[in-house]
Design a protein around this motif. Structure first.
Motif, PDB file in Angstrom:
ATOM      1  N   ASP A  33       0.841  -1.184   0.000  1.00 11.98           N
ATOM      2  CA  ASP A  33       0.000   0.000   0.000  1.00 11.98           C
ATOM      3  C   ASP A  33       0.882   1.242   0.000  1.00 11.98           C
ATOM      4  N   LEU A  34       0.385   2.310  -0.641  1.00 15.54           N
ATOM      5  CA  LEU A  34       1.099   3.580  -0.585  1.00 15.54           C
ATOM      6  C   LEU A  34       1.051   4.107   0.842  1.00 15.54           C
ATOM      7  N   SER A  35       2.102   4.779   1.255  1.00 21.64           N
ATOM      8  CA  SER A  35       2.169   5.340   2.604  1.00 21.64           C
ATOM      9  C   SER A  35       1.384   6.647   2.665  1.00 21.64           C
ATOM     10  N   ALA A  36       1.133   7.123   3.863  1.00 17.33           N
ATOM     11  CA  ALA A  36       0.458   8.406   4.049  1.00 17.33           C
ATOM     12  C   ALA A  36       1.254   9.516   3.371  1.00 17.33           C
ATOM     13  N   ASP A  37       2.582   9.485   3.478  1.00 21.93           N
ATOM     14  CA  ASP A  37       3.416  10.508   2.836  1.00 21.93           C
ATOM     15  C   ASP A  37       3.277  10.463   1.320  1.00 21.93           C
ATOM     16  N   GLU A  38       3.223   9.260   0.742  1.00 26.30           N
ATOM     17  CA  GLU A  38       3.040   9.140  -0.705  1.00 26.30           C
ATOM     18  C   GLU A  38       1.669   9.665  -1.121  1.00 26.30           C
ATOM     19  N   LEU A  39       0.633   9.355  -0.338  1.00 26.43           N
ATOM     20  CA  LEU A  39      -0.710   9.842  -0.650  1.00 26.43           C
ATOM     21  C   LEU A  39      -0.781  11.361  -0.558  1.00 26.43           C
ATOM     22  N   LYS A  40      -0.049  11.949   0.377  1.00 28.93           N
ATOM     23  CA  LYS A  40      -0.035  13.414   0.517  1.00 28.93           C
ATOM     24  C   LYS A  40       0.585  14.092  -0.698  1.00 28.93           C
ATOM     25  N   GLN A  41       1.373  13.357  -1.466  1.00 34.36           N
ATOM     26  CA  GLN A  41       1.960  13.904  -2.688  1.00 34.36           C
ATOM     27  C   GLN A  41       0.992  13.869  -3.867  1.00 34.36           C
ATOM     28  N   ILE A  42       0.111  12.875  -3.911  1.00 33.39           N
ATOM     29  CA  ILE A  42      -0.724  12.706  -5.099  1.00 33.39           C
ATOM     30  C   ILE A  42      -2.198  13.087  -4.933  1.00 33.39           C
ATOM     31  N   ASP A  96      -3.026   6.153   9.441  1.00 37.22           N
ATOM     32  CA  ASP A  96      -2.448   4.861   9.061  1.00 37.22           C
ATOM     33  C   ASP A  96      -2.341   4.691   7.543  1.00 37.22           C
ATOM     34  N   GLY A  97      -2.480   5.792   6.786  1.00 37.75           N
ATOM     35  CA  GLY A  97      -2.218   5.773   5.353  1.00 37.75           C
ATOM     36  C   GLY A  97      -3.340   5.292   4.468  1.00 37.75           C
ATOM     37  N   LYS A  98      -4.582   5.507   4.873  1.00 36.21           N
ATOM     38  CA  LYS A  98      -5.718   5.133   4.028  1.00 36.21           C
ATOM     39  C   LYS A  98      -6.350   6.397   3.438  1.00 36.21           C
ATOM     40  N   PHE A  99      -6.891   6.260   2.235  1.00 36.12           N
ATOM     41  CA  PHE A  99      -7.654   7.323   1.584  1.00 36.12           C
ATOM     42  C   PHE A  99      -9.088   7.187   2.068  1.00 36.12           C
ATOM     43  N   CYS A 100      -9.620   8.255   2.644  1.00 35.01           N
ATOM     44  CA  CYS A 100     -10.961   8.215   3.232  1.00 35.01           C
ATOM     45  C   CYS A 100     -11.867   9.243   2.560  1.00 35.01           C
ATOM     46  N   ALA A 101     -13.132   8.870   2.386  1.00 32.91           N
ATOM     47  CA  ALA A 101     -14.127   9.784   1.850  1.00 32.91           C
ATOM     48  C   ALA A 101     -15.431   9.610   2.622  1.00 32.91           C
ATOM     49  N   HIS A 102     -16.081  10.741   2.853  1.00 31.03           N
ATOM     50  CA  HIS A 102     -17.420  10.770   3.452  1.00 31.03           C
ATOM     51  C   HIS A 102     -18.261  11.627   2.512  1.00 31.03           C
ATOM     52  N   ILE A 103     -19.273  11.014   1.871  1.00 30.82           N
ATOM     53  CA  ILE A 103     -20.087  11.740   0.899  1.00 30.82           C
ATOM     54  C   ILE A 103     -21.558  11.558   1.237  1.00 30.82           C
ATOM     55  N   GLU A 104     -22.259  12.680   1.311  1.00 31.75           N
ATOM     56  CA  GLU A 104     -23.712  12.690   1.527  1.00 31.75           C
ATOM     57  C   GLU A 104     -24.371  12.743   0.151  1.00 31.75           C
ATOM     58  N   TRP A 105     -24.935  11.593  -0.265  1.00 21.51           N
ATOM     59  CA  TRP A 105     -25.694  11.529  -1.502  1.00 21.51           C
ATOM     60  C   TRP A 105     -27.148  11.820  -1.178  1.00 21.51           C
ATOM     61  N   PRO A 106     -28.005  12.067  -2.175  1.00 25.03           N
ATOM     62  CA  PRO A 106     -29.403  12.398  -1.881  1.00 25.03           C
ATOM     63  C   PRO A 106     -30.124  11.370  -1.010  1.00 25.03           C
ATOM     64  N   THR A 107     -29.824  10.072  -1.186  1.00 25.09           N
ATOM     65  CA  THR A 107     -30.551   9.059  -0.414  1.00 25.09           C
ATOM     66  C   THR A 107     -29.656   8.154   0.413  1.00 25.09           C
ATOM     67  N   TYR A 124      -4.069   2.909 -10.225  1.00 26.78           N
ATOM     68  CA  TYR A 124      -4.313   2.821  -8.784  1.00 26.78           C
ATOM     69  C   TYR A 124      -5.549   1.976  -8.512  1.00 26.78           C
ATOM     70  N   THR A 125      -5.551   1.357  -7.348  1.00 29.28           N
ATOM     71  CA  THR A 125      -6.679   0.571  -6.877  1.00 29.28           C
ATOM     72  C   THR A 125      -6.895   0.885  -5.407  1.00 29.28           C
ATOM     73  N   LEU A 126      -8.165   0.970  -5.008  1.00 30.35           N
ATOM     74  CA  LEU A 126      -8.508   1.013  -3.592  1.00 30.35           C
ATOM     75  C   LEU A 126      -8.642  -0.438  -3.164  1.00 30.35           C
ATOM     76  N   ARG A 127      -7.731  -0.863  -2.311  1.00 32.16           N
ATOM     77  CA  ARG A 127      -7.634  -2.273  -1.921  1.00 32.16           C
ATOM     78  C   ARG A 127      -8.915  -2.757  -1.253  1.00 32.16           C
ATOM     79  N   SER A 128      -9.237  -4.012  -1.507  1.00 30.80           N
ATOM     80  CA  SER A 128     -10.420  -4.610  -0.902  1.00 30.80           C
ATOM     81  C   SER A 128     -10.221  -4.774   0.604  1.00 30.80           C
TER      82      SER A 128
END
Length: 141
Positions: A33-42, A96-107, A124-128
């Motif tokens: 997995d990419l590290s938090a530092d690597e994710l902060k670059q991209i 801990d180096g994960k990409f996180c998203a919180h999205i409020e969709w209509p439903t 790139y892939t978001l790992r299972s």
């Protein structure tokens, strides 16, 4: 459609389909997995497209203040009259180096954190997690 509950995937109704892992990027099982530092670059300022196993996709820009405005498109395997939706939310890189998203969709609400893997071909892939399918991830600036 069944509702799946998981602490790592609150996006179950929108993201997990019956298509298994079709359409997900392949990566070696020993890929790291990419590290938090690597994710902060991209990730900051990047336009992100996440394509789920059932072909649905969400697109947004990672704003520098941690916010995002997203658009949703149903994939070809989804039989629905509702093909597009707009949502707002936040993104972050966890300690801990994960990409996180919180999205409020209509439903629905999407709330996930996943490790990012970069394949040998540069995609790139978001790992299972916990047996769920991997998700394709496109990152561009």
């Amino acid at each position: 459609m069944k509702r799946y509950r998981s602490t790592s995937l609150a996006f179950a109704l929108l993201a997990i389909g019956t298509a298994g892992t079709a359409g997900t990027a392949a990566f070696a099982e020993n890929s790291s997995d990419l590290s938090a530092d690597e994710l902060k670059q991209i990730l900051p300022g990047a336009t992100v497209v996440v394509t789920y196993a059932n072909g649905n996709s969400a697109r947004w820009k990672n704003e520098s203040d941690g916010t995002l405005s997203a658009s949703w498109n149903n994939g070809p395997e989804v039989n629905s009259k509702h093909h597009h939706a707009a949502g707002t939310g936040t993104w972050k890189i966890s300690d801990d180096g994960k990409f996180c998203a919180h999205i409020e969709w209509p439903t629905k609400t999407a709330d996930w954190c996943r490790p990012v893997v970069k394949s040998d071909d540069g995609s790139y892939t978001l790992r299972s997690l916990q047996g769920s399918p991997s998700w394709n991830l496109e990152i561009s600036k």
